[in-house]
Design a protein around this motif. Structure first.
Motif, PDB file in Angstrom:
ATOM      1  N   VAL A 246       0.873  -1.237  -0.120  1.00  0.00           N
ATOM      2  CA  VAL A 246       0.001   0.037   0.097  1.00  0.00           C
ATOM      3  C   VAL A 246       0.921   1.210  -0.024  1.00  0.00           C
ATOM      4  CG1 VAL A 246      -1.814   1.468   1.280  1.00  0.00           C
ATOM      5  CG2 VAL A 246      -1.690  -1.198   1.233  1.00  0.00           C
ATOM      6  N   THR A 247       0.685   2.173  -0.942  1.00  0.00           N
ATOM      7  CA  THR A 247       1.487   3.279  -1.130  1.00  0.00           C
ATOM      8  C   THR A 247       0.716   4.772  -0.593  1.00  0.00           C
ATOM      9  OG1 THR A 247       0.540   3.682  -3.277  1.00  0.00           O
ATOM     10  CG2 THR A 247       2.732   2.328  -3.051  1.00  0.00           C
ATOM     11  N   HIS A 248      -0.813   4.610  -0.580  1.00  0.00           N
ATOM     12  CA  HIS A 248      -1.284   5.945  -0.095  1.00  0.00           C
ATOM     13  C   HIS A 248      -2.204   5.484   0.961  1.00  0.00           C
ATOM     14  CE1 HIS A 248       0.540   7.131  -3.955  1.00  0.00           C
ATOM     15  NE2 HIS A 248       0.415   8.462  -3.540  1.00  0.00           N
ATOM     16  N   PHE A 249      -2.527   6.518   2.140  1.00  0.00           N
ATOM     17  CA  PHE A 249      -3.647   6.539   2.918  1.00  0.00           C
ATOM     18  C   PHE A 249      -4.585   7.647   2.450  1.00  0.00           C
ATOM     19  CE2 PHE A 249      -1.293   4.408   6.801  1.00  0.00           C
ATOM     20  CZ  PHE A 249      -1.345   3.115   5.877  1.00  0.00           C
ATOM     21  N   LEU A 250      -5.920   7.364   2.653  1.00  0.00           N
ATOM     22  CA  LEU A 250      -6.918   8.352   2.670  1.00  0.00           C
ATOM     23  C   LEU A 250      -7.833   8.377   3.724  1.00  0.00           C
ATOM     24  CD1 LEU A 250      -6.498   7.566  -0.584  1.00  0.00           C
ATOM     25  CD2 LEU A 250      -8.451   8.860  -0.971  1.00  0.00           C
ATOM     26  N   MET A 251      -7.586   9.452   4.545  1.00  0.00           N
ATOM     27  CA  MET A 251      -8.315   9.385   5.976  1.00  0.00           C
ATOM     28  C   MET A 251      -9.112  10.388   5.975  1.00  0.00           C
ATOM     29  SD  MET A 251      -4.534   8.568   7.995  1.00  0.00           S
ATOM     30  CE  MET A 251      -3.753   9.849   6.860  1.00  0.00           C
ATOM     31  N   LEU A 252     -10.476   9.918   6.431  1.00  0.00           N
ATOM     32  CA  LEU A 252     -11.644  10.925   6.887  1.00  0.00           C
ATOM     33  C   LEU A 252     -11.568  11.307   8.276  1.00  0.00           C
ATOM     34  CD1 LEU A 252     -14.286   9.695   4.476  1.00  0.00           C
ATOM     35  CD2 LEU A 252     -13.472  11.917   4.434  1.00  0.00           C
ATOM     36  N   LYS A 253     -12.009  12.505   8.557  1.00  0.00           N
ATOM     37  CA  LYS A 253     -12.295  12.908   9.830  1.00  0.00           C
ATOM     38  C   LYS A 253     -13.329  13.885  10.170  1.00  0.00           C
ATOM     39  CE  LYS A 253      -9.720  14.786  13.965  1.00  0.00           C
ATOM     40  NZ  LYS A 253      -8.529  15.424  14.327  1.00  0.00           N
ATOM     41  N   LYS A 254     -14.147  13.471  10.728  1.00  0.00           N
ATOM     42  CA  LYS A 254     -15.329  14.483  11.233  1.00  0.00           C
ATOM     43  C   LYS A 254     -15.130  15.020  12.728  1.00  0.00           C
ATOM     44  CE  LYS A 254     -19.375  16.286  10.372  1.00  0.00           C
ATOM     45  NZ  LYS A 254     -19.371  17.308  11.568  1.00  0.00           N
ATOM     46  N   THR A 255     -15.346  16.378  12.857  1.00  0.00           N
ATOM     47  CA  THR A 255     -15.368  16.972  14.250  1.00  0.00           C
ATOM     48  C   THR A 255     -16.489  17.847  14.089  1.00  0.00           C
ATOM     49  OG1 THR A 255     -13.857  19.022  13.112  1.00  0.00           O
ATOM     50  CG2 THR A 255     -12.932  17.122  14.038  1.00  0.00           C
TER      51      THR A 255
ATOM     52  N   THR B 291       2.775   6.768   2.139  1.00  0.00           N
ATOM     53  CA  THR B 291       3.386   6.001   3.061  1.00  0.00           C
ATOM     54  C   THR B 291       4.724   5.517   2.753  1.00  0.00           C
ATOM     55  OG1 THR B 291       2.321   3.809   1.965  1.00  0.00           O
ATOM     56  CG2 THR B 291       1.124   4.877   3.857  1.00  0.00           C
ATOM     57  N   PRO B 292       5.680   5.252   3.354  1.00  0.00           N
ATOM     58  CA  PRO B 292       5.650   5.184   4.795  1.00  0.00           C
ATOM     59  C   PRO B 292       5.924   6.736   5.540  1.00  0.00           C
ATOM     60  CG  PRO B 292       7.499   4.086   4.392  1.00  0.00           C
ATOM     61  CD  PRO B 292       7.037   4.533   3.202  1.00  0.00           C
ATOM     62  N   GLN B 293       6.664   7.461   4.588  1.00  0.00           N
ATOM     63  CA  GLN B 293       7.276   8.922   5.117  1.00  0.00           C
ATOM     64  C   GLN B 293       6.630  10.156   4.631  1.00  0.00           C
ATOM     65  OE1 GLN B 293      11.267   8.304   3.849  1.00  0.00           O
ATOM     66  NE2 GLN B 293      11.904   6.551   5.249  1.00  0.00           N
ATOM     67  N   GLY B 294       5.548   9.968   4.134  1.00  0.00           N
ATOM     68  CA  GLY B 294       4.769  11.357   3.839  1.00  0.00           C
ATOM     69  C   GLY B 294       5.159  11.714   2.313  1.00  0.00           C
ATOM     70  N   PRO B 295       4.846  12.927   2.179  1.00  0.00           N
ATOM     71  CA  PRO B 295       3.872  13.898   2.750  1.00  0.00           C
ATOM     72  C   PRO B 295       2.550  13.794   3.230  1.00  0.00           C
ATOM     73  CG  PRO B 295       4.350  14.749   0.629  1.00  0.00           C
ATOM     74  CD  PRO B 295       4.850  13.360   0.656  1.00  0.00           C
ATOM     75  N   THR B 296       2.117  14.614   3.855  1.00  0.00           N
ATOM     76  CA  THR B 296       0.506  14.523   4.109  1.00  0.00           C
ATOM     77  C   THR B 296      -0.262  15.766   3.902  1.00  0.00           C
ATOM     78  OG1 THR B 296       0.970  12.872   6.177  1.00  0.00           O
ATOM     79  CG2 THR B 296      -1.045  14.055   5.657  1.00  0.00           C
ATOM     80  N   LEU B 297      -1.342  15.471   3.033  1.00  0.00           N
ATOM     81  CA  LEU B 297      -2.024  16.792   2.561  1.00  0.00           C
ATOM     82  C   LEU B 297      -3.511  16.844   3.148  1.00  0.00           C
ATOM     83  CD1 LEU B 297       0.066  16.364   0.063  1.00  0.00           C
ATOM     84  CD2 LEU B 297      -1.552  17.488  -1.200  1.00  0.00           C
ATOM     85  N   THR B 298      -3.826  17.692   3.877  1.00  0.00           N
ATOM     86  CA  THR B 298      -5.182  17.884   4.545  1.00  0.00           C
ATOM     87  C   THR B 298      -6.061  18.822   3.580  1.00  0.00           C
ATOM     88  OG1 THR B 298      -4.012  17.418   6.617  1.00  0.00           O
ATOM     89  CG2 THR B 298      -6.095  18.481   6.632  1.00  0.00           C
ATOM     90  N   PHE B 299      -7.105  18.124   3.261  1.00  0.00           N
ATOM     91  CA  PHE B 299      -8.198  19.101   2.664  1.00  0.00           C
ATOM     92  C   PHE B 299      -9.460  19.295   3.652  1.00  0.00           C
ATOM     93  CE2 PHE B 299      -5.643  16.654  -0.351  1.00  0.00           C
ATOM     94  CZ  PHE B 299      -5.576  17.880  -1.399  1.00  0.00           C
ATOM     95  N   LYS B 300     -10.004  20.398   3.597  1.00  0.00           N
ATOM     96  CA  LYS B 300     -11.393  20.780   4.246  1.00  0.00           C
ATOM     97  C   LYS B 300     -12.349  20.473   3.309  1.00  0.00           C
ATOM     98  CE  LYS B 300     -13.859  24.294   6.752  1.00  0.00           C
ATOM     99  NZ  LYS B 300     -13.823  25.592   7.328  1.00  0.00           N
ATOM    100  N   ILE B 301     -13.278  19.668   3.614  1.00  0.00           N
ATOM    101  CA  ILE B 301     -14.416  19.374   2.588  1.00  0.00           C
ATOM    102  C   ILE B 301     -15.389  20.429   3.233  1.00  0.00           C
ATOM    103  CG2 ILE B 301     -15.980  17.582   2.016  1.00  0.00           C
ATOM    104  CD1 ILE B 301     -14.196  15.531   2.769  1.00  0.00           C
ATOM    105  N   HIS B 302     -15.794  21.306   2.225  1.00  0.00           N
ATOM    106  CA  HIS B 302     -16.955  22.403   2.419  1.00  0.00           C
ATOM    107  C   HIS B 302     -18.157  21.553   1.906  1.00  0.00           C
ATOM    108  CE1 HIS B 302     -14.345  25.720   3.121  1.00  0.00           C
ATOM    109  NE2 HIS B 302     -13.604  25.020   2.105  1.00  0.00           N
TER     110      HIS B 302
END
Length: 339
Positions: free
Chosen positions: A89-98, A109-120
């Motif tokens: 596996v080469t990529h993680f897609l992680m959803l988060k709800k606050t 993976t395993p060393q990044g980078p990581t991009l964070t998107f805000k879903i409007h």
């Protein structure tokens, strides 16, 4: 630092990603690199609608993803890394709800980078299907990975360059000289708006229709259904009559291509066919808000909130500077009047 122990209670239950016995099937014949594979998961409890969005994203990433990945509350990021290594596996897609926002993290993976998107905003695949008169989702639509098209990302800004590289490498590359047309059935489009800084995420199915062929005749050739000729005086009426609207009307608006080989029963080589896109979902409107060097950690390369604060601070400094210059000028005028 304590030694990490891989406890059985923290294991991730995952159905292996479908792979052929031949090792060459795991290598991209274009770049020579391993075919990118992905995990789509969440580390927090999700509402029902966002949970369905997660499942839609898993279907979108098929066939090189774990469709039956089951995460638990006690699972950590290290647990997913331990499982992802042996599976390639080469990529993680992680959803988060606050309470305030919904976000999507895309990490290498395993060393990044990581991009964070805000879903409007987002729409599920079921919502897209309900809004269409004739939804189209054949069973073999997800046997091949989608094509990726990026629009509006041609800029010199570093965070957008990283986003471009990330999305280009999340799906296997194709060779336009050797690719089979039958494998190009889906398209993922990402359009970046420079003014609003929003990214429109769309997922389409690709279909070809021969130019100048009526819907009745095309359905007869494709499905081999016996047509209803009771209200017709001659067989030629069935061939020449357009029926419920002629497809030639839409062919003028759609892009037409000349096929190099036969594709299906209707589209023949050396003939013109209209390329039509039909949205199948999910649909998202999101904004890149953060870029980290590592896997959900490390130095911050880009932060939208900090950039906004810096712009406000600079604007305030400029305004303060203009006010000070104005006060100095008024004092000089008063001195001249006293003299």
């Amino acid at each position: 630092m304590g030694r990490f122990k891989n406890n059985k209670k923290g294991r991730v239950n995952v159905k292996p990603i479908a792979m052929k016995k031949n090792n060459q099937a795991n290598v991209d014949h274009v770049t020579g690199d391993k075919i990118p594979k992905s995990f789509v998961f969440s580390r927090t409890k999700l509402p029902a609608s966002v949970k369905q969005l997660q499942m839609d994203l898993r279907k979108l990433m098929l066939p090189y993803t774990a469709l039956s990945l089951k995460e638990k509350k006690r699972n950590t990021l290290r647990d997913f890394l331990n499982v992802s290594g042996p599976m390639g596996v080469t990529h993680f897609l992680m959803l988060k709800k606050t309470a305030s926002a919904l976000s999507l993290r895309v990490a290498r993976t395993p060393q990044g980078p990581t991009l964070t998107f805000k879903i409007h905003q987002y729409s599920l695949a079921s919502d897209i299907a309900q809004s269409q008169l004739r939804p189209r989702c054949p069973p073999d639509l997800f046997k091949n990975p989608p094509l990726i098209v990026l629009s509006g990302f041609g800029t010199q800004e570093l965070h957008l360059k990283l986003a471009t590289i990330m999305f280009q490498n999340i799906f296997p590359a194709i060779d336009i000289n050797t690719v089979k047309l039958s494998t190009c059935q889906r398209l993922v489009l990402l359009n970046y708006n420079k003014d609003t800084k929003l990214i429109d995420f769309r997922h389409y199915s690709i279909r070809l229709q021969p130019v100048g062929v009526s819907r009745r005749l095309r359905k007869f050739v494709e499905k081999h259904e016996v047509p209803d000729l009771r209200n017709l005086q001659d067989v030629s009426d069935f061939v020449t009559k357009a029926g419920y609207g002629s497809e030639s009307e839409g062919d003028e608006e759609a892009a037409t291509v000349t096929l190099s080989s036969d594709l299906g029963r209707v589209n023949r080589g050396s003939t013109k066919s209209a390329v039509k896109l039909q949205e199948i979902g999910p649909r998202m409107t999101m904004q890149l808000v953060k870029v980290e060097e590592g896997l959900c950690s490390g130095g911050i390369i880009f932060d939208e909130s900090e950039n906004g604060d810096e712009k406000i601070a600079k604007k305030k400094q400029n305004e303060d500077g203009e006010e000070e210059e104005g006060e100095e000028g008024s004092e000089e005028e008063m001195d001249e009047d006293l003299e």
